[in-house]
Design an enzyme around this catalytic site. Structure first.
Site, PDB file in Angstrom:
ATOM      1  N   SER A 123     -39.818  85.269 -20.356  1.00 23.68           N
ATOM      2  CA  SER A 123     -39.732  84.300 -21.450  1.00 23.68           C
ATOM      3  C   SER A 123     -40.683  83.144 -21.183  1.00 23.68           C
ATOM      4  CB  SER A 123     -38.303  83.762 -21.540  1.00 23.68           C
ATOM      5  OG  SER A 123     -38.250  82.673 -22.434  1.00 23.68           O
TER       6      SER A 123
ATOM      7  N   TYR B 293     -31.633  80.062 -17.035  1.00 24.44           N
ATOM      8  CA  TYR B 293     -32.302  81.104 -17.833  1.00 24.44           C
ATOM      9  C   TYR B 293     -33.757  81.255 -17.363  1.00 24.44           C
ATOM     10  CZ  TYR B 293     -34.185  83.416 -22.031  1.00 24.44           C
ATOM     11  OH  TYR B 293     -34.814  84.279 -22.900  1.00 24.44           O
TER      12      TYR B 293
ATOM     13  N   LYS C 172     -35.550  84.532 -15.729  1.00 21.38           N
ATOM     14  CA  LYS C 172     -36.678  85.150 -16.437  1.00 21.38           C
ATOM     15  C   LYS C 172     -37.943  85.143 -15.570  1.00 21.38           C
ATOM     16  CE  LYS C 172     -35.202  86.699 -20.338  1.00 21.38           C
ATOM     17  NZ  LYS C 172     -34.875  88.133 -20.392  1.00 21.38           N
TER      18      LYS C 172
HETATM   19  P1  NAD Z   1     -29.871  88.845 -28.879  1.00 20.16           P
HETATM   20  O1  NAD Z   1     -28.743  88.017 -28.387  1.00 20.16           O
HETATM   21  O2  NAD Z   1     -30.018  89.062 -30.344  1.00 20.16           O
HETATM   22  O3  NAD Z   1     -29.825  90.288 -28.192  1.00 20.16           O
HETATM   23  C1  NAD Z   1     -29.556  90.478 -26.830  1.00 20.16           C
HETATM   24  C2  NAD Z   1     -28.666  91.691 -26.712  1.00 20.16           C
HETATM   25  O4  NAD Z   1     -28.415  91.957 -25.315  1.00 20.16           O
HETATM   26  C3  NAD Z   1     -27.296  91.467 -27.369  1.00 20.16           C
HETATM   27  O5  NAD Z   1     -27.057  92.429 -28.375  1.00 20.16           O
HETATM   28  C4  NAD Z   1     -26.309  91.565 -26.216  1.00 20.16           C
HETATM   29  O6  NAD Z   1     -25.077  92.159 -26.576  1.00 20.16           O
HETATM   30  C5  NAD Z   1     -27.091  92.405 -25.208  1.00 20.16           C
HETATM   31  N1  NAD Z   1     -26.584  92.211 -23.835  1.00 20.16           N
HETATM   32  C6  NAD Z   1     -26.302  91.028 -23.233  1.00 20.16           C
HETATM   33  N2  NAD Z   1     -25.821  91.233 -22.002  1.00 20.16           N
HETATM   34  C7  NAD Z   1     -25.800  92.577 -21.811  1.00 20.16           C
HETATM   35  C8  NAD Z   1     -25.411  93.396 -20.721  1.00 20.16           C
HETATM   36  N3  NAD Z   1     -24.931  92.857 -19.586  1.00 20.16           N
HETATM   37  N4  NAD Z   1     -25.539  94.750 -20.835  1.00 20.16           N
HETATM   38  C9  NAD Z   1     -26.020  95.290 -21.987  1.00 20.16           C
HETATM   39  N5  NAD Z   1     -26.380  94.547 -23.067  1.00 20.16           N
HETATM   40  C10 NAD Z   1     -26.275  93.207 -22.978  1.00 20.16           C
HETATM   41  O7  NAD Z   1     -31.208  88.180 -28.276  1.00 20.16           O
HETATM   42  P2  NAD Z   1     -32.748  88.562 -28.434  1.00 20.16           P
HETATM   43  O8  NAD Z   1     -33.461  87.340 -28.867  1.00 20.16           O
HETATM   44  O9  NAD Z   1     -32.944  89.825 -29.163  1.00 20.16           O
HETATM   45  O10 NAD Z   1     -33.127  88.751 -26.883  1.00 20.16           O
HETATM   46  C11 NAD Z   1     -33.652  89.953 -26.321  1.00 20.16           C
HETATM   47  C12 NAD Z   1     -34.329  89.613 -25.018  1.00 20.16           C
HETATM   48  O11 NAD Z   1     -35.490  88.807 -25.256  1.00 20.16           O
HETATM   49  C13 NAD Z   1     -33.451  88.813 -24.043  1.00 20.16           C
HETATM   50  O12 NAD Z   1     -33.702  89.261 -22.726  1.00 20.16           O
HETATM   51  C14 NAD Z   1     -33.952  87.398 -24.219  1.00 20.16           C
HETATM   52  O13 NAD Z   1     -33.693  86.617 -23.080  1.00 20.16           O
HETATM   53  C15 NAD Z   1     -35.427  87.643 -24.443  1.00 20.16           C
HETATM   54  N6  NAD Z   1     -36.150  86.572 -25.111  1.00 20.16           N
HETATM   55  C16 NAD Z   1     -35.939  86.302 -26.428  1.00 20.16           C
HETATM   56  C17 NAD Z   1     -36.700  85.315 -27.042  1.00 20.16           C
HETATM   57  C18 NAD Z   1     -36.582  85.018 -28.505  1.00 20.16           C
HETATM   58  O14 NAD Z   1     -37.428  84.266 -29.025  1.00 20.16           O
HETATM   59  N7  NAD Z   1     -35.616  85.575 -29.207  1.00 20.16           N
HETATM   60  C19 NAD Z   1     -37.629  84.569 -26.304  1.00 20.16           C
HETATM   61  C20 NAD Z   1     -37.815  84.869 -24.965  1.00 20.16           C
HETATM   62  C21 NAD Z   1     -37.074  85.883 -24.378  1.00 20.16           C
END
Ligand code: NAD
Length: 308
Positions: free
Chosen positions: A153, A165, A169
């Site tokens: 991230s 976080y 990351k």
């Molecule tokens: P989101 O919350 O919509 O989806 C994350 C999913 O991971 C959820 O459905 C959750 O149930 C699942 N999850 C959490 N813990 C789990 C576990 N222990 N085992 C299995 N599944 C699990 O969030 P998102 O934005 O789609 O995030 C996806 C990834 O991208 C994450 O790793 C997040 O940190 C990363 N990320 C997102 C952004 C952004 O802009 N959205 C930015 C940087 C990084």
């Protein structure tokens, strides 16, 4: 350019019941991959569980003519990692692609942030990435083929209330940089995505905001805009390993770790005053380099001792 396909490939996407993982799973399946849609189904902070999200996305893929199976194991335990890869082997007979996407966020800052906050982030993001990768690795090695995408991230660049976080990351980058070297002889490539999307975690729609229309003056960051980069990193033709790419809102870019040329002190042991006096040179970004690995870095860092 011919279409990038994933026919005969089996992909595991963790956290694919919502947001970014859902978009990745849909794209890989639409291009021919058989997909394990893993999701524990908990809250944004990682509390609770629900079999619904993984099943819904697997059903969506099947309804669209693709092949998918739902898996609701927890990435944060070694047993969970083994079981997720086991679902791929039991259902589809192999695993080729692993997208470590599952994630949580619990905002917090020092001094109030409890240790548990750090522990939970490390458990899901770092152990989670390690657990599935470790479980898949022997199979990828045996077949001399694998494509792994970890999730980092741009949050690691710094944000006040985001320390645990960011730490977790940042850890995924260290995992990938070294796994890249271990995987090289076996045609296993390990890269990272730093996504930007208005998902549940990104402050948007719980399902990824993919259907939300663009509004003038507001950022438009659908999860599906990240997926092409992840798919390319997961493809046989992926040209790199150990690298970080940022994707979102229509922009695709590379993020890298670089070192400045720095200051070389040749006149006896350096003092604190020497360091302070050379501060500008130490920080000067002119002539910076991007080391390919530890050995490449040490070759550059110590070149003055070998006549360089
Ligand atoms: P989101 O919350 O919509 O989806 C994350 C999913 O991971 C959820 O459905 C959750 O149930 C699942 N999850 C959490 N813990 C789990 C576990 N222990 N085992 C299995 N599944 C699990 O969030 P998102 O934005 O789609 O995030 C996806 C990834 O991208 C994450 O790793 C997040 O940190 C990363 N990320 C997102 C952004 C952004 O802009 N959205 C930015 C940087 C990084």
């Amino acid at each position: 350019m011919s279409e990038f396909r994933f026919d005969d490939r089996v992909a595991v996407v963790t956290g694919a019941g919502r947001g970014l993982g859902r978009a990745y799973a849909h794209l890989l399946a639409a291009r021919g991959a058989r997909v394990v849609v893993n999701d524990l189904g908990g809250s944004i902070e990682g509390d609770g569980q629900d079999t619904g999200p993984a099943q819904v996305v697997a059903d969506e893929i099947v309804a669209a003519g693709g092949e998918a199976v739902a898996d609701t194991h927890d990435v944060s335990t070694p047993e969970g990692g083994e079981a997720i890869v086991g679902t791929a082997l039991d259902t589809f007979g192999r695993v080729d692609i692993l997208v470590n996407n599952a994630g949580i966020v619990r905002y917090g800052s020092l001094p109030d942030m409890p240790l548990e906050n750090l522990e939970r982030h490390i458990a899901v993001h770092l152990y989670g990435t390690y657990n599935t990768t470790r479980a898949a690795w022997p199979h990828l090695r045996r077949q001399r083929y694998g494509r792994i995408v970890h999730t980092t991230s741009t949050g690691l660049l710094g944000l006040d209330n985001n320390q645990a976080y960011a730490a977790a990351k940042a850890g995924t980058i260290g995992l990938a940089r070294s796994a890249r070297i271990a995987g090289e002889p076996h045609n296993i490539k390990v890269n990272l995505i730093a996504p930007a999307a208005m998902t549940r975690m990104g402050g948007g729609d719980p399902l990824g905001g993919d259907d939300a229309p663009a509004r003038p003056g507001e950022p438009h960051l659908p999860a599906r805009a990240v997926a092409p980069m992840v798919a390319y990193l997961a493809h046989e033709d992926c040209p790199v390993s150990g690298e970080v790419y940022i994707a979102g809102g229509g922009r695709f870019a590379r993020l890298f770790i670089a070192a400045t040329e720095g200051y070389v002190h040749t006149d006896g042991d350096a003092t604190v005053e020497d360091v302070a006096g050379a501060w500008e040179t130490i920080n000067d970004e002119k002539g910076y380099y991007v080391p390919d690995g530890l050995m490449a870095w040490s070759g550059s860092f110590l070149k003055h001792q070998f006549g360089g």
